[in-house]
Each structure stands twice: as C-alpha cells, then as structure tokens.
Design an enzyme around this catalytic site. Structure first.
Site, PDB file in Angstrom:
ATOM      1  N   GLU A 101     -62.871 -23.478  21.700  1.00  0.00           N
ATOM      2  CA  GLU A 101     -61.560 -22.969  22.049  1.00  0.00           C
ATOM      3  C   GLU A 101     -60.573 -24.112  22.280  1.00  0.00           C
ATOM      4  OE1 GLU A 101     -62.391 -18.667  24.089  1.00  0.00           O
ATOM      5  OE2 GLU A 101     -62.830 -20.392  25.314  1.00  0.00           O
ATOM      6  N   CYS A 114     -54.578 -28.288  24.666  1.00  0.00           N
ATOM      7  CA  CYS A 114     -55.786 -28.693  25.383  1.00  0.00           C
ATOM      8  C   CYS A 114     -56.949 -28.496  24.410  1.00  0.00           C
ATOM      9  CB  CYS A 114     -55.940 -27.808  26.614  1.00  0.00           C
ATOM     10  SG  CYS A 114     -57.482 -28.067  27.503  1.00  0.00           S
ATOM     11  N   CYS A 121     -71.288 -27.879  27.061  1.00  0.00           N
ATOM     12  CA  CYS A 121     -71.168 -29.100  27.855  1.00  0.00           C
ATOM     13  C   CYS A 121     -72.475 -29.321  28.602  1.00  0.00           C
ATOM     14  CB  CYS A 121     -70.025 -28.947  28.863  1.00  0.00           C
ATOM     15  SG  CYS A 121     -69.659 -30.456  29.795  1.00  0.00           S
ATOM     16  N   CYS A 125     -71.288 -28.714  35.780  1.00  0.00           N
ATOM     17  CA  CYS A 125     -70.536 -28.583  37.022  1.00  0.00           C
ATOM     18  C   CYS A 125     -70.644 -27.121  37.464  1.00  0.00           C
ATOM     19  CB  CYS A 125     -69.071 -28.961  36.803  1.00  0.00           C
ATOM     20  SG  CYS A 125     -68.857 -30.649  36.225  1.00  0.00           S
ATOM     21  N   CYS A 128     -67.728 -24.469  36.805  1.00  0.00           N
ATOM     22  CA  CYS A 128     -67.134 -24.376  35.468  1.00  0.00           C
ATOM     23  C   CYS A 128     -68.014 -23.540  34.553  1.00  0.00           C
ATOM     24  CB  CYS A 128     -66.966 -25.778  34.884  1.00  0.00           C
ATOM     25  SG  CYS A 128     -66.312 -25.786  33.203  1.00  0.00           S
ATOM     26  N   CYS A 341     -58.391 -23.633  33.380  1.00  0.00           N
ATOM     27  CA  CYS A 341     -59.424 -24.653  33.597  1.00  0.00           C
ATOM     28  C   CYS A 341     -60.734 -23.996  34.014  1.00  0.00           C
ATOM     29  CB  CYS A 341     -59.028 -25.610  34.718  1.00  0.00           C
ATOM     30  SG  CYS A 341     -57.525 -26.498  34.411  1.00  0.00           S
TER      31      CYS A 341
HETATM   32  N1  SAH Z   1     -65.336 -32.640  31.181  1.00  0.00           N
HETATM   33  C1  SAH Z   1     -63.988 -33.065  31.384  1.00  0.00           C
HETATM   34  C2  SAH Z   1     -63.026 -32.177  30.653  1.00  0.00           C
HETATM   35  C3  SAH Z   1     -62.963 -30.758  31.171  1.00  0.00           C
HETATM   36  S1  SAH Z   1     -61.523 -30.679  32.079  1.00  0.00           S
HETATM   37  C4  SAH Z   1     -63.701 -33.158  32.875  1.00  0.00           C
HETATM   38  O1  SAH Z   1     -64.565 -32.787  33.656  1.00  0.00           O
HETATM   39  O2  SAH Z   1     -62.652 -33.656  33.261  1.00  0.00           O
HETATM   40  C5  SAH Z   1     -61.679 -29.300  32.960  1.00  0.00           C
HETATM   41  C6  SAH Z   1     -60.957 -29.464  34.293  1.00  0.00           C
HETATM   42  O3  SAH Z   1     -60.979 -28.183  34.891  1.00  0.00           O
HETATM   43  C7  SAH Z   1     -61.701 -30.403  35.226  1.00  0.00           C
HETATM   44  O4  SAH Z   1     -60.799 -31.135  35.997  1.00  0.00           O
HETATM   45  C8  SAH Z   1     -62.472 -29.457  36.124  1.00  0.00           C
HETATM   46  O5  SAH Z   1     -62.702 -30.023  37.380  1.00  0.00           O
HETATM   47  C9  SAH Z   1     -61.541 -28.261  36.171  1.00  0.00           C
HETATM   48  N2  SAH Z   1     -62.251 -27.003  36.383  1.00  0.00           N
HETATM   49  C10 SAH Z   1     -63.456 -26.651  35.902  1.00  0.00           C
HETATM   50  N3  SAH Z   1     -63.771 -25.410  36.308  1.00  0.00           N
HETATM   51  C11 SAH Z   1     -62.746 -24.965  37.055  1.00  0.00           C
HETATM   52  C12 SAH Z   1     -62.472 -23.743  37.729  1.00  0.00           C
HETATM   53  N4  SAH Z   1     -63.330 -22.734  37.704  1.00  0.00           N
HETATM   54  N5  SAH Z   1     -61.306 -23.628  38.374  1.00  0.00           N
HETATM   55  C13 SAH Z   1     -60.405 -24.636  38.375  1.00  0.00           C
HETATM   56  N6  SAH Z   1     -60.597 -25.801  37.733  1.00  0.00           N
HETATM   57  C14 SAH Z   1     -61.768 -25.973  37.096  1.00  0.00           C
END
Ligand code: SAH
Length: 349
Positions: A101, A114, A121, A125, A128, A341
């Site tokens: 996406e 984006c 991945c 985390c 996420c 995000c």
């Molecule tokens: N792997 C990279 C790129 C992904 S960016 C990274 O970790 O930076 C995705 C961003 O969204 C990251 O800053 C992550 O912390 C944030 N994110 C992930 N899941 C989220 C959620 N459920 N709510 C808000 N932000 C989230």
C-alpha cells in the site's frame, strides 16, 4: 530436442529494474547509444509511458526490436480508497502476486506520498498492524520507486512533491534496494533530497551507513519510548539497538543546513504517556536538532493498546514545549480507510 529447446522463449528483461548507468551499459551491449537510455528514463519516469510501445520518441522499428527482448513492468492498481479528509490509499499488486500500500496525503501546497519498502515487516512492533504480517519479502528498488511513478500517473497533471518512506516495512532492513531507490527518486523523478524522508524503527548500523551510501535525505526515528525497558517491550528491535546508541547515531547524522531529525512518538495510554516520559524525552533529545511528532495511537482490529485522551496528549506536548522542543500532535490522516500510521496491511489477513 534442439528444436524443442528453441521454442522455449528467453524470459524478457525488465528495463525498469536497471539503474541509469546499468541501462546505458545494457543498451550499449545492444548497440544502442547512451542517449537512448536517457530518453527511455525520461519517458518512463516523467512522461507516464507504461510500455516500450508507449515511448513514441523511439521509431516503430526500434520499439519492436526492443520489445523482442525487453519489457517494462508496472504495478497493478488493485484498489483505491479515498478518506473523508482527502487522504487516498492505493493497493498495488506486484508481479509475483504480493501487494503493498501507498498513501497520498494532500496538504496545503504539498502532495506527499507515503511509500512502502517491504511486503510486511519483520520488526513486529506491538502497536503496528504491518508487524503482525511478518516479513513476506523485500521490495526491489524499482518496486519502491514504481509506487511514485504510478501515483504520479493516477493524479496527473498533479505530481508528488514529497516522499516519505513510512509505509509498510522497515527501510533500513532492506538497505541496498532502498538506497538504489533513493538515488532514482532524486535523479530520475527529480524530487529534491530535502523533500524525501526515511523513517526507521531505529537500526543503528543503518543510520550510520546511510549518509555514506545515499543522498542526504531527511531522517525520522520512531522512538516511541523513553526507557529501554518500555521500548523493548513494545519494539523488539530495541533489544539490539538501545536508546543511547540510537541517539548517539542521531547526533552524528549529517543534517542539511537548517534541518532537524524528526522523532516520532506513538502515544499509548498508560504505557509511554506520563509526564515523567515527557520530561525524560526532553532530556534525551537535548543537544540534538530535533522535532517531535506525537502520534496518538491509531487503533486497529485486535489491538491491545488504547489512545490517551486529548487532555493527556496536549499536556504531554506542553511539557516538551516548555523544555524548548518543537512538538506537533499529528492528526492521523485517513483513519477511516485504515490508511493512518500503523494501519497498513495491504489486504493480508
Ligand atoms: N519501519 C519504519 C517505517 C514505518 S513508519 C519506522 O518504524 O519508522 C510508521 C510510523 O507509524 C512509525 O513511526 C510508527 O511508530 C508509527 N505507528 C505504527 N503503528 C502505529 C499506530 N497503531 N498508531 C500510531 N502510529 C503508529
């Protein structure tokens, strides 16, 4: 046997998979002058050509000869959704049936795309949803760049002005292909390095190596916690990349004039959102040209976390600002179409 062998056709070469230099040498092998490679790049990256046939600057004869041994791959637009706030999410199919996406975020005079760097991945985390998929595979450089090419075609005559590598995947875990892609975004799509941002979960070795190998783009760090204990609990990558080492790499990261590193901080209710956290965060970032993006948690199906209420979010921000940090609360865009995000899963279950 010989006859049978002859009927099996050679797989065609995907011209999009080559860098500018590689393409010039390939064309040279095929007795084509270098300017043909440059014309090809111009038509593919800037003039929305989707096939060799579409490069009308080439004679019919040349196009037919090229098409005998080569082709141009394209992402397939499988789905497009538009959120109430104007955010658009594209689901793109890849040649092997996988999908990714990309999210288009219109904002004042900017059109930010984006983009994803991996299918799924490996970071896992806990907040996420992409992490729940695990890593299906790395994207190739051309597949990373193709998200922008496709978006440009879809929104023509408008054009993507800014690119953030913040979609699915951890860009520094697909280092070589991402570096290749960054060069192509800059040189062939002509997007300035000041308008490109790479976001990482915090892989220290990659942050150190990036400026030596890639154009000097902007860096964003998903910090998300102020102690190693909490960070390790919500981001497994933190075990091998402690906060001190991570911030040390940030201090050494060569910034363009007047630029700052962005620190993303997902606010999780009762996990990392206390006033103590805000104070620790202020102290940790002392001396680093930094700005903080606070992202109140975006919920998704089955998520174990909650988003703090607005009052907590704004008092967290106020503490950072009182400590002279620039801090924004990011309104999550596109949440109604799962484009915000941490909500990208490309149709995978
Ligand atoms: N792997 C990279 C790129 C992904 S960016 C990274 O970790 O930076 C995705 C961003 O969204 C990251 O800053 C992550 O912390 C944030 N994110 C992930 N899941 C989220 C959620 N459920 N709510 C808000 N932000 C989230």
């Amino acid at each position: 046997m010989v006859l049978l062998y002859k009927t099996i056709s050679m797989p065609k070469t995907n011209l999009k998979a080559f860098s500018g230099q590689e393409l010039e040498s390939l064309f040279r092998e095929w007795d084509l002058p270098a300017f043909r490679a440059r014309q090809f790049l111009h038509w593919i990256y800037e003039r929305h050509a989707v096939s060799i046939e579409g490069i009308t600057e080439f004679s019919k004869d040349l196009r037919e000869k090229l098409a005998e041994k080569a082709y141009v791959s394209n992402l397939a637009l499988l789905e497009k959704r538009i959120a109430d706030d104007g955010t658009e999410k594209f689901l793109f199919g890849l040649e092997d049936g996988e999908s990714v996406e990309s999210v288009l975020i219109p904002d004042d005079n900017r059109l930010t795309l984006c983009i994803s760097s991996q299918v799924g991945c490996a970071m896992r985390c806990r907040f996420c949803i992409t992490g729940k998929l695990g890593l299906r595979r790395n994207l190739r450089a051309f597949e990373i760049v193709d998200q922008i090419i496709s978006a440009n075609r879809l929104i023509s005559p408008r054009r993507i002005t800014n690119v953030v590598l913040m979609g699915m995947g951890e860009p520094l875990a697909n280092f070589d292909e991402v570096v290749q892609a960054l060069w192509r975004i800059r040189e062939h799509l002509k997007i300035s390095k000041r308008r490109i941002t790479l976001s990482t979960a915090g892989i220290v070795a990659g942050i150190r190596e990036l400026p030596e190998r890639a154009p000097r783009i902007n860096l964003a760090i998903s910090l998300n916690a102020t102690t190693d204990a909490v960070r390790q609990r919500i981001m497994p990558v933190a075990k091998a990349n402690p906060i001190t080492a991570l911030l040390d790499a940030c201090r050494r990261f060569p910034l363009q004039r007047g630029r700052r590193i962005t620190f993303e901080y997902v606010l999780l209710k009762g996990v990392n959102d206390t006033s103590e956290d805000a104070k620790r965060l202020t102290a940790l970032l002392k001396g680093i040209p930094a700005k903080v993006n606070l992202i109140p948690f975006n919920p998704h199906e089955g998520s174990e976390f909650q988003r703090p209420d607005d009052e907590r979010v704004f008092s967290f921000q106020a503490i950072l600002m009182a400590g002279n940090l620039t801090a924004f609360v990011r309104k999550s865009k596109g949440a109604d179409i799962l484009a915000a995000c941490g909500q990208l899963k490309a149709g995978y279950r």
